[in-house]
Design a protein around this motif. Structure first.
Motif, PDB file in Angstrom:
ATOM      1  N   GLY A 295       0.829  -1.205   0.000  1.00 22.31           N
ATOM      2  CA  GLY A 295       0.000   0.000   0.000  1.00 22.31           C
ATOM      3  C   GLY A 295       0.857   1.245   0.000  1.00 22.31           C
ATOM      4  O   GLY A 295       2.083   1.153   0.118  1.00 22.31           O
ATOM      5  N   PRO A 296       0.210   2.391  -0.116  1.00 24.52           N
ATOM      6  CA  PRO A 296       0.966   3.637  -0.181  1.00 24.52           C
ATOM      7  C   PRO A 296       1.563   4.044   1.179  1.00 24.52           C
ATOM      8  O   PRO A 296       1.309   3.394   2.192  1.00 24.52           O
ATOM      9  N   THR A 297       2.281   5.110   1.166  1.00 28.52           N
ATOM     10  CA  THR A 297       2.993   5.589   2.366  1.00 28.52           C
ATOM     11  C   THR A 297       2.048   5.969   3.507  1.00 28.52           C
ATOM     12  O   THR A 297       1.052   6.648   3.276  1.00 28.52           O
ATOM     13  N   GLY A 298       2.399   5.524   4.668  1.00 26.21           N
ATOM     14  CA  GLY A 298       1.754   6.014   5.881  1.00 26.21           C
ATOM     15  C   GLY A 298       0.315   5.589   6.132  1.00 26.21           C
ATOM     16  O   GLY A 298      -0.369   6.159   6.981  1.00 26.21           O
TER      17      GLY A 298
ATOM     18  N   LYS B  95       0.486   0.238   7.320  1.00 29.68           N
ATOM     19  CA  LYS B  95       0.856  -1.155   6.974  1.00 29.68           C
ATOM     20  C   LYS B  95       1.587  -1.837   8.138  1.00 29.68           C
ATOM     21  O   LYS B  95       1.210  -2.928   8.552  1.00 29.68           O
ATOM     22  N   THR B  96       2.630  -1.168   8.638  1.00 31.15           N
ATOM     23  CA  THR B  96       3.444  -1.805   9.681  1.00 31.15           C
ATOM     24  C   THR B  96       2.629  -2.003  10.959  1.00 31.15           C
ATOM     25  O   THR B  96       2.673  -3.066  11.582  1.00 31.15           O
ATOM     26  N   THR B  97       1.857  -0.990  11.327  1.00 32.14           N
ATOM     27  CA  THR B  97       1.036  -1.087  12.538  1.00 32.14           C
ATOM     28  C   THR B  97       0.017  -2.231  12.391  1.00 32.14           C
ATOM     29  O   THR B  97      -0.193  -3.020  13.319  1.00 32.14           O
TER      30      THR B  97
ATOM     31  N   ALA C  90       7.732  -1.487   1.870  1.00 28.76           N
ATOM     32  CA  ALA C  90       8.026  -0.065   2.068  1.00 28.76           C
ATOM     33  C   ALA C  90       6.886   0.805   1.560  1.00 28.76           C
ATOM     34  O   ALA C  90       6.281   0.507   0.531  1.00 28.76           O
ATOM     35  N   GLY C  91       6.639   1.868   2.290  1.00 27.11           N
ATOM     36  CA  GLY C  91       5.689   2.851   1.808  1.00 27.11           C
ATOM     37  C   GLY C  91       6.430   3.782   0.869  1.00 27.11           C
ATOM     38  O   GLY C  91       7.318   4.513   1.285  1.00 27.11           O
ATOM     39  N   ARG C  92       6.120   3.692  -0.394  1.00 30.21           N
ATOM     40  CA  ARG C  92       6.803   4.565  -1.362  1.00 30.21           C
ATOM     41  C   ARG C  92       5.760   5.161  -2.283  1.00 30.21           C
ATOM     42  O   ARG C  92       4.582   4.815  -2.225  1.00 30.21           O
TER      43      ARG C  92
ATOM     44  N   ASP D  39     -11.271   5.439  12.617  1.00 33.94           N
ATOM     45  CA  ASP D  39     -11.479   6.415  13.696  1.00 33.94           C
ATOM     46  C   ASP D  39     -11.276   7.851  13.223  1.00 33.94           C
ATOM     47  O   ASP D  39     -11.649   8.783  13.917  1.00 33.94           O
ATOM     48  N   GLU D  40     -10.716   8.028  12.029  1.00 38.02           N
ATOM     49  CA  GLU D  40     -10.435   9.400  11.588  1.00 38.02           C
ATOM     50  C   GLU D  40     -11.448   9.936  10.581  1.00 38.02           C
ATOM     51  O   GLU D  40     -11.268  11.019  10.035  1.00 38.02           O
ATOM     52  N   THR D  41     -12.487   9.159  10.292  1.00 42.89           N
ATOM     53  CA  THR D  41     -13.478   9.633   9.315  1.00 42.89           C
ATOM     54  C   THR D  41     -14.852   9.041   9.616  1.00 42.89           C
ATOM     55  O   THR D  41     -14.961   8.082  10.383  1.00 42.89           O
TER      56      THR D  41
HETATM   57  N1  LIG Z   1      -5.819   6.892  13.724  1.00 43.92           N
HETATM   58  C1  LIG Z   1      -5.234   5.794  13.262  1.00 43.92           C
HETATM   59  N2  LIG Z   1      -3.924   5.783  13.062  1.00 43.92           N
HETATM   60  C2  LIG Z   1      -3.357   4.663  12.604  1.00 43.92           C
HETATM   61  C3  LIG Z   1      -4.105   3.501  12.307  1.00 43.92           C
HETATM   62  N3  LIG Z   1      -3.242   2.565  11.845  1.00 43.92           N
HETATM   63  C4  LIG Z   1      -2.024   3.137  11.860  1.00 43.92           C
HETATM   64  N4  LIG Z   1      -2.084   4.389  12.310  1.00 43.92           N
HETATM   65  C5  LIG Z   1      -0.996   5.363  12.475  1.00 43.92           C
HETATM   66  O1  LIG Z   1      -0.577   5.798  11.193  1.00 43.92           O
HETATM   67  C6  LIG Z   1       0.803   6.142  11.243  1.00 43.92           C
HETATM   68  C7  LIG Z   1       1.532   5.396  10.145  1.00 43.92           C
HETATM   69  O2  LIG Z   1       1.481   4.013  10.471  1.00 43.92           O
HETATM   70  P1  LIG Z   1       2.516   2.966   9.880  1.00 43.92           P
HETATM   71  O3  LIG Z   1       2.074   1.628  10.359  1.00 43.92           O
HETATM   72  O4  LIG Z   1       3.903   3.360  10.163  1.00 43.92           O
HETATM   73  O5  LIG Z   1       2.185   3.149   8.348  1.00 43.92           O
HETATM   74  P2  LIG Z   1       2.946   2.503   7.131  1.00 43.92           P
HETATM   75  O6  LIG Z   1       1.949   2.303   6.059  1.00 43.92           O
HETATM   76  O7  LIG Z   1       3.696   1.314   7.569  1.00 43.92           O
HETATM   77  O8  LIG Z   1       3.920   3.695   6.759  1.00 43.92           O
HETATM   78  P3  LIG Z   1       5.187   3.625   5.783  1.00 43.92           P
HETATM   79  O9  LIG Z   1       5.908   2.364   6.098  1.00 43.92           O
HETATM   80  O10 LIG Z   1       5.962   4.862   6.088  1.00 43.92           O
HETATM   81  O11 LIG Z   1       4.609   3.652   4.415  1.00 43.92           O
HETATM   82  C8  LIG Z   1       1.279   5.777  12.635  1.00 43.92           C
HETATM   83  O12 LIG Z   1       1.280   6.939  13.424  1.00 43.92           O
HETATM   84  C9  LIG Z   1       0.231   4.792  13.136  1.00 43.92           C
HETATM   85  O13 LIG Z   1       0.115   4.770  14.539  1.00 43.92           O
HETATM   86  C10 LIG Z   1      -5.521   3.535  12.531  1.00 43.92           C
HETATM   87  O14 LIG Z   1      -6.269   2.579  12.304  1.00 43.92           O
HETATM   88  N5  LIG Z   1      -6.013   4.716  13.013  1.00 43.92           N
END
Ligand SMILES: Nc1nc2c(ncn2[C@@H]2O[C@H](COP(=O)(O)OP(=O)(O)OP(=O)(O)O)[C@@H](O)[C@H]2O)c(=O)[nH]1
Ligand SMILES: [Mg+2]
Length: 368
Positions: free
Chosen positions: A178-181, A184-186, A257-259, A316-318
């Motif tokens: 998926g895209p950046t941020g 994915k990791t969480t 990676a988020g790219r 939770d954000e929308t």
């Molecule tokens: N509000 C909210 N925040 C979330 C949720 N899932 C993840 N996050 C937050 O989103 C941010 C990015 O999460 P990551 O898991 O690092 O996202 P990622 O897709 O792995 O990011 P990259 O590896 O940089 O592409 C972090 O601050 C998480 O805590 C969710 O369901 N709700």
């Protein structure tokens, strides 16, 4: 909207009555066969019942030379695919051709407005509105709880044909792309925690994210908490070796990676790194805070990679879930999970037709 219900012995007779009552610009919204009269259930007469209204934008005579701008109709907009599974088949009898949106009943106009605000695609909005109008015509009691029930029935009908929830549970390797941020990791950590804590499985991680500073550490932190090894892969060979080392684990979670996946090269690079599609289940992670067009663009860019299901994050954000519905319906791809917060492992639920339908019904709270 001025509507009139007329009962007649035949369609021509009904049309004559309609024109007499509503004039030349009358249009038929709906018609059905009914039985009237009779005694103790016998001797009933078959008749035609029609619901008609006045067409506010009647056909212009052919004599007119200037091109006429088309008035808004409830037709799907250009670019939106209308598959047979979608709305149209629910309301084939209703003629919308000249039925302008602003002539719909007030309650239906507000439903339509809310669906637009919640990001639903125009063919879906048409589908919902036609479905509601048809129900209203048959029952004639559109109170708000009934409307909500009808909407649920409609959404369930559309979503129920697609499998939701975790895909192919027998697969050992789970990949999130998926895209950046988007989370994915969480989300990967949440899934791994569920496997470890609730299913008592042994897990390992592989990360391809060697681009972002701190990405490996982020995953290693989760690895330490879950007592799970974390392998870093820079090449397809590294992936093969890492999988070999983790072969005794019940589940292997691959973080990517988020790219900027608008750049095609990144997707190609990623697809070369991934194990054979038969060996893994791949989820495309999208944030519910994204617009439909952005989600669609991301989906198109990831098409080189076989995707099994969506994961939608940040519920939770929308409060607008129309874009999610559009994506699921358009691509006939189910939702595996929805996440709703940053807390690992609790802020994730596996999806079902019912849970997604409930989510869509919740959209109304914001605007209803
Ligand atoms: N509000 C909210 N925040 C979330 C949720 N899932 C993840 N996050 C937050 O989103 C941010 C990015 O999460 P990551 O898991 O690092 O996202 P990622 O897709 O792995 O990011 P990259 O590896 O940089 O592409 C972090 O601050 C998480 O805590 C969710 O369901 N709700
Ligand atoms: Mg990440």
């Amino acid at each position: 909207m001025k509507t009139k219900k007329i009962v007649a012995g035949s369609m021509p007779e009904a049309m004559t009555k309609v024109r007499h009552e509503l004039g030349q610009n009358a249009v038929i919204l709906h018609s059905k066969k009914v039985q009237t009269g009779g005694w103790l259930g016998f001797f009933k007469k078959p008749q035609i019942e029609v619901l008609a209204t006045i067409d506010p934008y009647p056909h212009v005579s052919e004599k007119r030379t200037k091109p006429i701008k088309e008035k808004p109709t409830l037709r799907p907009t250009k670019g939106m695919e209308l598959r047979p599974s979608t709305a149209k088949k629910h309301a084939t009898e209703i003629t919308w051709s000249n039925q302008a949106r602003n002539q719909l009943p007030d309650w239906l106009q507000s439903v339509e407005k809310r669906l637009v605000q919640n990001g639903f695609a125009s063919d879906q909005i048409d589908g919902v509105c036609q479905f509601l109008l048809k129900n209203w015509y048959n029952r004639e009691k559109p109170d708000s709880s009934e409307l909500m029930d009808w909407e649920r029935i409609y959404f369930e009908g559309q979503l129920g044909k697609i499998p939701h929830g975790p895909a192919k549970l027998q697969h050992k390797i789970v990949v999130l792309v998926g895209p950046t941020g988007v989370g994915k990791t969480t989300t990967l950590a949440k899934l791994a925690a569920d496997a470890t804590v609730n299913q008592k499985q042994s897990v390992g991680f592989i990360t391809f994210d060697t681009y972002r500073i701190g990405a490996i550490e982020q995953l290693k932190t989760y690895g330490e908490i879950l007592d799970a090894p974390v392998m870093v892969a820079y090449s397809p060979e590294d992936v093969t070796q890492a999988l070999e080392k983790l072969k005794d684990k019940d589940k292997v979670f691959i973080d990517t990676a988020g790219r900027n996946y608008r750049e095609e090269g990144f997707v190609e690079e990623l697809s070369r790194m991934l194990p054979d599609e038969k060996e893994c289940v791949t989820y495309l992670v999208l944030s519910l805070t994204s617009k439909h067009d952005d989600m669609e663009q991301i989906y198109q860019n990831f098409r080189k990679i076989p995707i099994n299901r969506f994961i939608f994050t940040k519920k939770d954000e929308t409060s607008s879930y129309g874009a999610m519905f559009n994506m699921v319906d358009k691509h006939q791809l189910g939702v595996a999970y929805v996440t709703m917060g940053q807390d690992v492992p609790e802020d994730i639920v596996s999806s079902s037709t019912k849970s997604i339908t409930n989510l869509l019904a919740q959209s109304r709270k914001l605007y209803g």
